[in-house]
Scaffold this active site. Sequence first.
Site, PDB file in Angstrom:
ATOM      1  N   SER A  12       0.791  -1.239   0.000  1.00  0.00           N
ATOM      2  CA  SER A  12       0.000   0.000   0.000  1.00  0.00           C
ATOM      3  C   SER A  12       0.817   1.279   0.000  1.00  0.00           C
ATOM      4  O   SER A  12       0.239   2.371  -0.113  1.00  0.00           O
ATOM      5  CB  SER A  12      -0.948   0.011   1.202  1.00  0.00           C
ATOM      6  OG  SER A  12      -2.027  -0.880   0.989  1.00  0.00           O
ATOM      7  N   LYS A  33       0.104   3.626  -2.772  1.00  0.00           N
ATOM      8  CA  LYS A  33      -0.990   4.605  -2.698  1.00  0.00           C
ATOM      9  C   LYS A  33      -0.455   6.037  -2.667  1.00  0.00           C
ATOM     10  O   LYS A  33      -1.199   6.987  -2.969  1.00  0.00           O
ATOM     11  CB  LYS A  33      -1.862   4.339  -1.479  1.00  0.00           C
ATOM     12  CG  LYS A  33      -2.707   3.059  -1.569  1.00  0.00           C
ATOM     13  CD  LYS A  33      -3.559   2.886  -0.322  1.00  0.00           C
ATOM     14  CE  LYS A  33      -4.574   1.760  -0.447  1.00  0.00           C
ATOM     15  NZ  LYS A  33      -3.984   0.420  -0.324  1.00  0.00           N
ATOM     16  N   SER A  53      -5.982   2.829   4.771  1.00  0.00           N
ATOM     17  CA  SER A  53      -5.436   2.160   3.588  1.00  0.00           C
ATOM     18  C   SER A  53      -6.541   1.444   2.822  1.00  0.00           C
ATOM     19  O   SER A  53      -6.337   0.350   2.283  1.00  0.00           O
ATOM     20  CB  SER A  53      -4.343   1.167   3.997  1.00  0.00           C
ATOM     21  OG  SER A  53      -3.484   0.905   2.922  1.00  0.00           O
TER      22      SER A  53
END
Length: 409
Positions: free
Chosen positions: A110, A113, A168
């Site tokens: 993640s 991101k 997340s």
Amino acid sequence: MIIRSAKRTALTGTAALASGLLALGPAATAHAARPQSPPALTRTDPLPPAPAPAYVDSSDLYGSGTVARPGPGTPAPPKDVSSLSWLVSDADSGAVLAAHDAHRKLPPASTLKTLFALTTMPHLSAASRHRVTQADLSGIGEGSSLVGVEQGHSYRVADLWRGVFLSSGNDAVHVLASLNGGWDTTVAEMQRRARQLGALDTHVVSCDGYDTPGQVSSAFDLAVFGRTGLADPQFASYASTSDAQFPGEGGKSFGIQNTNRLLSGAHGVRTYPGMIGVKNGYTTNAGNTLVAAARHGNRTILVTLMNPQSGEPDAVYEEARRLLDWGFTADGHTTPVGSLAPAPQVKAAGADTAKSGRAKAEAADRHGAVAQASSTGDGTGLLVPLALVGAAVLAGAALFLVRRARRAR
């Protein structure tokens, strides 16, 4: 003197700021406030270090092992860091202070991101609202982290971004990607954005960082994304938020907390003084990954770590703590080993700069002496060819007049 250690054998097993946080760009001087005071540093440093050049040769970062050039009396980077790849940098100047296998391509989880936010945030108004459809939520990977976005509910874009940075939430990512033109469009835009930033190790397959074959990044690229994001006030505000309320059923809301334990202090992890984000991640394939930045006075240190191997609880956070401590000690007292700023030859679309350079050289050769003369910085090289052209014009005019005079006779 450069320190470079041999590559380690993998060991067995495997932290709210004010919402008005100012951007932390290369020339920023904003301070990030926290309730507690930063700890006393282990060295006396009454003056801030001189900023590093905008770009430092980063060729050493492509080798294997640990690379650092600490000055006299400055300790070497900590050896008890088991992450397969890591990097310590000054976020303000972009100087890389130390790194280990900085360009090793690994799954980012993640932390990718951060690139998603850099790519799509400029296109979406934080105040706008969207009613989520079934299509918006299609394709979410099994076992994904979710913030709790519900079909048929209306959300502000700002709420969705908090769902991305704090929880997340892959569901929030899917909705934002849909608003940005769709999943595939956003993936392609993320890839282009990475190239524009000089992040050449990153290959994007999924917007949310979900484990997907072929998707990789590096400690260097993640540091580039983190530093670029902190220069944007909106990105920095979301990244530094420890907890918030997220819209729920019947007009009610529920609390969400940042999964970066150095910021939130969750699960017994001690918060890191001055912590300002940025993003953590985890998947089975990627292990734990982290982009973390902290500010003490007028210094911001940024660290990235990928896949610790020690098997110790919260290893990624404790290793980040050790690297941050070292960074605050060494910043200004060590020679940079590279830069997060793109190399001068990097093109926005990732062009082959070597071929481009050869093409320009060949074109200059074809133009010959006139092109060579006109390439001087002050433009005086044009005087000679212009004079020759002028003389030729005058000579031609004179010849024409002479011939006309003869015909008149």
